[in-house]
Design an enzyme around this catalytic site. Structure first.
Site, PDB file in Angstrom:
ATOM      1  N   LYS A  14       0.828  -1.211   0.000  1.00  8.15           N
ATOM      2  CA  LYS A  14       0.000   0.000   0.000  1.00  8.15           C
ATOM      3  C   LYS A  14       0.865   1.265   0.000  1.00  8.15           C
ATOM      4  O   LYS A  14       0.634   2.181  -0.778  1.00  8.15           O
ATOM      5  CB  LYS A  14      -0.934   0.027   1.231  1.00  8.15           C
ATOM      6  CG  LYS A  14      -1.921  -1.129   1.283  1.00  8.15           C
ATOM      7  CD  LYS A  14      -2.932  -0.972   2.424  1.00  8.15           C
ATOM      8  CE  LYS A  14      -2.318  -1.083   3.795  1.00  8.15           C
ATOM      9  NZ  LYS A  14      -1.787  -2.428   4.133  1.00  8.15           N
ATOM     10  N   ARG A  89      -9.606   0.382   8.994  1.00  8.26           N
ATOM     11  CA  ARG A  89      -9.109  -0.948   9.334  1.00  8.26           C
ATOM     12  C   ARG A  89     -10.152  -1.730  10.124  1.00  8.26           C
ATOM     13  O   ARG A  89      -9.884  -2.857  10.533  1.00  8.26           O
ATOM     14  CB  ARG A  89      -7.852  -0.824  10.170  1.00  8.26           C
ATOM     15  CG  ARG A  89      -6.554  -1.004   9.379  1.00  8.26           C
ATOM     16  CD  ARG A  89      -5.423  -0.999  10.365  1.00  8.26           C
ATOM     17  NE  ARG A  89      -4.173  -1.463   9.869  1.00  8.26           N
ATOM     18  CZ  ARG A  89      -3.230  -0.701   9.326  1.00  8.26           C
ATOM     19  NH1 ARG A  89      -3.469   0.571   9.114  1.00  8.26           N
ATOM     20  NH2 ARG A  89      -2.072  -1.217   8.973  1.00  8.26           N
ATOM     21  N   ARG A 128      11.399  -5.729   4.754  1.00  5.84           N
ATOM     22  CA  ARG A 128      11.132  -4.332   4.415  1.00  5.84           C
ATOM     23  C   ARG A 128      12.062  -3.394   5.180  1.00  5.84           C
ATOM     24  O   ARG A 128      12.309  -3.570   6.362  1.00  5.84           O
ATOM     25  CB  ARG A 128       9.672  -4.030   4.759  1.00  5.84           C
ATOM     26  CG  ARG A 128       9.262  -2.593   4.578  1.00  5.84           C
ATOM     27  CD  ARG A 128       7.787  -2.471   4.442  1.00  5.84           C
ATOM     28  NE  ARG A 128       7.052  -2.695   5.685  1.00  5.84           N
ATOM     29  CZ  ARG A 128       5.719  -2.619   5.759  1.00  5.84           C
ATOM     30  NH1 ARG A 128       5.017  -2.363   4.677  1.00  5.84           N
ATOM     31  NH2 ARG A 128       5.118  -2.836   6.899  1.00  5.84           N
TER      32      ARG A 128
END
Ligand code: AMP
Length: 210
Positions: A14, A89, A128
């Site tokens: 995202k 969320r 990441r």
């Protein structure tokens, strides 16, 4: 300009796609995760409270996140449109957003769901890294940082395996219900996130009608 949302499991890409969409379409990018991390760094009351949940991969309570987000989308730079990343969320967050937009006489144009299978998520997240100088996101294996950047990239505090599994669990129990919610409104669009960043970007561009 439009009002859109990026949804997907943690590590779906995202943030990476949001950065590209900002470049391509000039969206005002609202990442609730970024906003909460900034509040934590600034040491505000909201930041301190949020950090207690974020560090373990838990969701920050609805009332805190909803107030922060609704306030933000009411600001002038969001009047023409925005791209939300990481919000909603939960179903109550989705409903609160709709109510706020409704009260302002506007509505969402599109919700883009980036789909990635569960078994790929942990590896995507633990590899990441982000560059604290530019904010750009890399992956040690799939998109390694260039020399000169490699020695300064950092791992997010909640990108460890434990917190990551917790976030994935929460995604399925708390966030997944927003998918049929937007599906029923006819604004949900799905894109295959299990491919390269370029591939996903093409998928999103096709949806938004480049
Ligand atoms: P993100 O950067 O989107 O992965 O968000 C990082 C963390 O911030 C999440 O794991 C949550 O703890 C918190 N967070 C971000 N957005 C929300 C939201 N809409 N509702 C609740 N918690 C959130």
């Amino acid at each position: 300009m439009m009002r859109m949302i990026l949804v997907g499991p943690p590590g779906a890409g995202k943030g990476t796609q949001a950065a590209r969409l900002v470049e391509r379409y000039g969206f005002v990018h609202l990442s609730t995760g970024d906003m909460l991390r900034a509040a934590t760094k600034a040491g505000t009351e909201l930041g301190k409270r949020a950090h207690e949940f974020m560090k373990d991969g838990k969701l920050v309570p609805d009332e805190l996140v909803i107030a922060m987000t609704i306030e933000r989308i009411g600001q002038d730079d969001c009047k023409a449109g925005f791209m939300l990343d990481g919000f909603p969320r939960t179903l109550p967050q989705a409903e609160a957003l709709d109510a706020a937009l409704d009260a302002a006489g506007t509505k969402l144009d599109a919700v883009v769901l980036i789909e990635v299978p569960d078994y790929k998520i942990v590896g995507r997240i633990t590899g990441r890294r982000s560059d604290p100088v530019t904010g750009k996101i890399y992956h040690l294996e799939f998109d390694p940082p260039p020399p000169g950047v490699a020695d300064r990239v950092v791992l997010r505090a909640d990108d460890n395996e434990e917190a990551c599994k917790q976030r994935l669990k929460k995604y399925h129990s708390e966030t997944a219900p927003v998918i049929p919610y937007y599906g029923a409104k006819g604004i949900l669009r799905r894109v295959d996130g299990d491919t390269t960043p370029d591939g996903v970007a093409r998928g999103i561009a096709a949806i938004l009608g480049a």
